[in-house]
Write an enzyme that holds these catalytic residues in place. Structure first.
Site, PDB file in Angstrom:
ATOM      1  N   GLY A 100      -9.635   7.211   3.078  1.00 23.29           N
ATOM      2  CA  GLY A 100      -9.283   8.611   2.899  1.00 23.29           C
ATOM      3  C   GLY A 100     -10.469   9.530   2.705  1.00 23.29           C
ATOM      4  O   GLY A 100     -10.434  10.699   3.098  1.00 23.29           O
TER       5      GLY A 100
ATOM      6  N   THR B  22      -4.693   7.407   8.852  1.00 23.25           N
ATOM      7  CA  THR B  22      -4.777   6.323   7.875  1.00 23.25           C
ATOM      8  C   THR B  22      -6.213   5.827   7.831  1.00 23.25           C
ATOM      9  O   THR B  22      -7.014   6.176   8.698  1.00 23.25           O
ATOM     10  CB  THR B  22      -3.800   5.194   8.232  1.00 23.25           C
ATOM     11  OG1 THR B  22      -3.863   4.164   7.233  1.00 23.25           O
ATOM     12  CG2 THR B  22      -4.118   4.576   9.592  1.00 23.25           C
ATOM     13  N   GLY B  23      -6.505   5.016   6.850  1.00 26.90           N
ATOM     14  CA  GLY B  23      -7.861   4.480   6.732  1.00 26.90           C
ATOM     15  C   GLY B  23      -8.549   5.034   5.507  1.00 26.90           C
ATOM     16  O   GLY B  23      -7.890   5.590   4.618  1.00 26.90           O
TER      17      GLY B  23
ATOM     18  N   SER C 132       0.792  -1.235   0.000  1.00 29.28           N
ATOM     19  CA  SER C 132       0.000   0.000   0.000  1.00 29.28           C
ATOM     20  C   SER C 132       0.819   1.277   0.000  1.00 29.28           C
ATOM     21  O   SER C 132       0.261   2.366   0.157  1.00 29.28           O
ATOM     22  CB  SER C 132      -0.982   0.025   1.170  1.00 29.28           C
ATOM     23  OG  SER C 132      -0.465  -0.601   2.270  1.00 29.28           O
TER      24      SER C 132
ATOM     25  N   THR D 295      -0.894   2.554   4.758  1.00 30.27           N
ATOM     26  CA  THR D 295      -0.313   3.885   4.550  1.00 30.27           C
ATOM     27  C   THR D 295       0.564   4.271   5.719  1.00 30.27           C
ATOM     28  O   THR D 295       0.181   4.083   6.872  1.00 30.27           O
ATOM     29  CB  THR D 295      -1.462   4.918   4.465  1.00 30.27           C
ATOM     30  OG1 THR D 295      -2.168   4.688   3.255  1.00 30.27           O
ATOM     31  CG2 THR D 295      -0.955   6.346   4.496  1.00 30.27           C
TER      32      THR D 295
ATOM     33  N   THR E 177       1.531   6.962   0.491  1.00 35.16           N
ATOM     34  CA  THR E 177       0.613   5.849   0.200  1.00 35.16           C
ATOM     35  C   THR E 177       0.484   5.612  -1.297  1.00 35.16           C
ATOM     36  O   THR E 177       0.724   6.522  -2.100  1.00 35.16           O
ATOM     37  CB  THR E 177      -0.798   6.162   0.765  1.00 35.16           C
ATOM     38  OG1 THR E 177      -1.605   4.990   0.716  1.00 35.16           O
ATOM     39  CG2 THR E 177      -1.488   7.272   0.001  1.00 35.16           C
TER      40      THR E 177
ATOM     41  N   ARG F 249      -8.150   8.820  -8.651  1.00 36.64           N
ATOM     42  CA  ARG F 249      -8.587   9.047  -7.266  1.00 36.64           C
ATOM     43  C   ARG F 249      -7.401   9.476  -6.397  1.00 36.64           C
ATOM     44  O   ARG F 249      -6.315   8.923  -6.453  1.00 36.64           O
ATOM     45  CB  ARG F 249      -9.181   7.753  -6.706  1.00 36.64           C
ATOM     46  CG  ARG F 249      -9.707   7.851  -5.271  1.00 36.64           C
ATOM     47  CD  ARG F 249      -8.692   7.365  -4.269  1.00 36.64           C
ATOM     48  NE  ARG F 249      -9.236   7.288  -2.908  1.00 36.64           N
ATOM     49  CZ  ARG F 249      -8.494   7.086  -1.835  1.00 36.64           C
ATOM     50  NH1 ARG F 249      -7.187   6.941  -1.943  1.00 36.64           N
ATOM     51  NH2 ARG F 249      -9.043   7.030  -0.654  1.00 36.64           N
ATOM     52  N   VAL F 250      -7.623  10.510  -5.608  1.00 33.73           N
ATOM     53  CA  VAL F 250      -6.624  10.963  -4.633  1.00 33.73           C
ATOM     54  C   VAL F 250      -7.290  10.907  -3.260  1.00 33.73           C
ATOM     55  O   VAL F 250      -8.442  11.320  -3.112  1.00 33.73           O
ATOM     56  CB  VAL F 250      -6.156  12.398  -4.957  1.00 33.73           C
ATOM     57  CG1 VAL F 250      -5.309  12.963  -3.824  1.00 33.73           C
ATOM     58  CG2 VAL F 250      -5.373  12.418  -6.261  1.00 33.73           C
ATOM     59  N   GLY F 251      -6.572  10.390  -2.281  1.00 34.16           N
ATOM     60  CA  GLY F 251      -7.134  10.261  -0.937  1.00 34.16           C
ATOM     61  C   GLY F 251      -6.708  11.390  -0.022  1.00 34.16           C
ATOM     62  O   GLY F 251      -6.372  12.495  -0.464  1.00 34.16           O
ATOM     63  N   ASP F 252      -6.715  11.118   1.256  1.00 37.72           N
ATOM     64  CA  ASP F 252      -6.378  12.120   2.264  1.00 37.72           C
ATOM     65  C   ASP F 252      -4.866  12.317   2.424  1.00 37.72           C
ATOM     66  O   ASP F 252      -4.417  13.380   2.868  1.00 37.72           O
ATOM     67  CB  ASP F 252      -6.952  11.705   3.626  1.00 37.72           C
ATOM     68  CG  ASP F 252      -6.418  10.352   4.089  1.00 37.72           C
ATOM     69  OD1 ASP F 252      -6.286   9.437   3.236  1.00 37.72           O
ATOM     70  OD2 ASP F 252      -6.120  10.201   5.278  1.00 37.72           O
TER      71      ASP F 252
END
Ligand code: ASP
Length: 327
Positions: free
Chosen positions: A242, A239-240, A86, A188, A206, A216-219
């Site tokens: 996003g 983490t988790g 990840s 992450t 991550t 897609r972009v996360g947090d």
């Protein structure tokens, strides 16, 4: 100037004491604790397997080194690890087979650098640091981030391992997109540290959710969501899933709790509870977990569900602990 500032603090504290404010003492401690005085270094990272990262960070902190160098060195460990599916090299691809990476750093001056949707570069955390140090910007994304990385001498590499490619081929048979708590590749790395000079810095890196939509972009690369550092108060990384952390600016939320006088543990608990209250359905189905350090070197960790652990190193020995959880 010095004198009037001290008087202001004295008056503020006296006022709080006279009005019987319950958090008078923790506020007083915070007000008096803003300087970069000598500290015992400490580093904390999301997820137990990042114990190798806290060890690497300690290699710098233990010698009196800079917290930013330490968190960068820490994040580079899973980035280069083909078995970590990840982060960086070996990360699981998106649903079209592309590995797209997100990372950021933040230093003790409140400066920040970030890359998102970056492909072909093994160490996005180091590119994020270069964005912070060498450009007038905070964030570069996609092709622009790649061009910048190449211009800075980062090699273009194939990051898709055989294991990741096979996992993707298998995933394509059903093409089901249903993240599961703690097993949806949430490894992450969010890593925050305080060095011997009292400087707080953080990093986050991550490959994002496995088999996510392309683009897609996360947090993780978003300052205030996946990472926030305020050298006067504390540092938090998340983490988790996003999407939940993005909507709530999780890291900033927890740092602000510390600013109001909460301990790092209380701050992450309050932040997670608030997020749960706002997004109960999503939180029931998904994991989010936070790690925090404050200016006094105290730490905290908390998650929505059981199963979130973290690595911490003080005095040269990294240890893994289970975090407390809400549900
Ligand atoms: N927060 C990351 C993301 O949503 C995933 C993770 O923590 O593993 O991209």
């Amino acid at each position: 100037m010095q004198f009037s500032r001290r008087r202001f603090f004295q008056q503020t504290l006296l006022g709080a004491a006279l009005t019987g404010s319950s958090d008078f003492w923790s506020r007083a401690a915070n007000l008096m604790d803003h300087s970069n005085q000598k500290r015992s270094p400490v580093v904390i990272a999301t997820w137990g397997q990042n114990i190798k990262a806290t060890d690497a960070a300690w290699g710098i902190l233990g010698k009196g080194g800079y917290a930013l160098d330490a968190v960068e060195a820490g994040a580079r460990v899973p980035e280069a690890d083909p078995n970590d599916t990840s982060v960086g090299y070996g990360g699981f691809p998106d649903r079209d087979g592309n590995i797209t990476l997100d990372a950021c750093v933040m230093d003790e001056h409140g400066m920040a650098g970030s890359v998102s949707f970056l492909q072909h570069i093994m160490h996005p955390v180091s590119v994020a640091r270069q964005v912070m140090e060498k450009t007038p910007h905070v964030m570069l994304t996609g092709e622009g981030a790649l061009q910048f990385a190449l211009s800075q001498g980062f090699p273009r590499e194939n990051l898709l391992t055989e294991t990741a490619r096979k996992a993707w081929e298998e995933w394509k048979i059903k093409s089901e997109y249903k993240p599961k708590i703690n097993v949806e590749r949430h490894d992450t790395i969010g890593i925050v540290a305080q060095d011997a000079a009292g400087r707080l810095c953080g990093a986050c890196s991550t490959s994002g959710l496995a088999f996510k939509m392309h683009g897609r972009v996360g947090d993780s690369p978003i300052i205030g969501a996946g990472l926030y550092v305020d050298n006067e108060v504390g540092a938090v990384s998340c983490t988790g899933l996003g999407e939940i952390v993005l909507r709530s600016l999780g890291a900033f939320l927890a740092v602000e709790e510390m600013r109001r006088g909460a301990s790092p543990q209380k701050a992450v608990e309050t932040a997670i509870k608030r997020i749960y209250q706002k997004y109960p359905a999503q939180c029931k189905e998904n994991q989010i977990g936070f790690v925090a350090l404050d200016k006094k070197g105290r730490h905290g960790a908390y998650s929505v569900h059981t199963g979130f652990n973290y690595a911490i190193c003080r005095d040269g020995k990294s240890l893994v602990y289970e975090a407390g959880h809400l549900l």
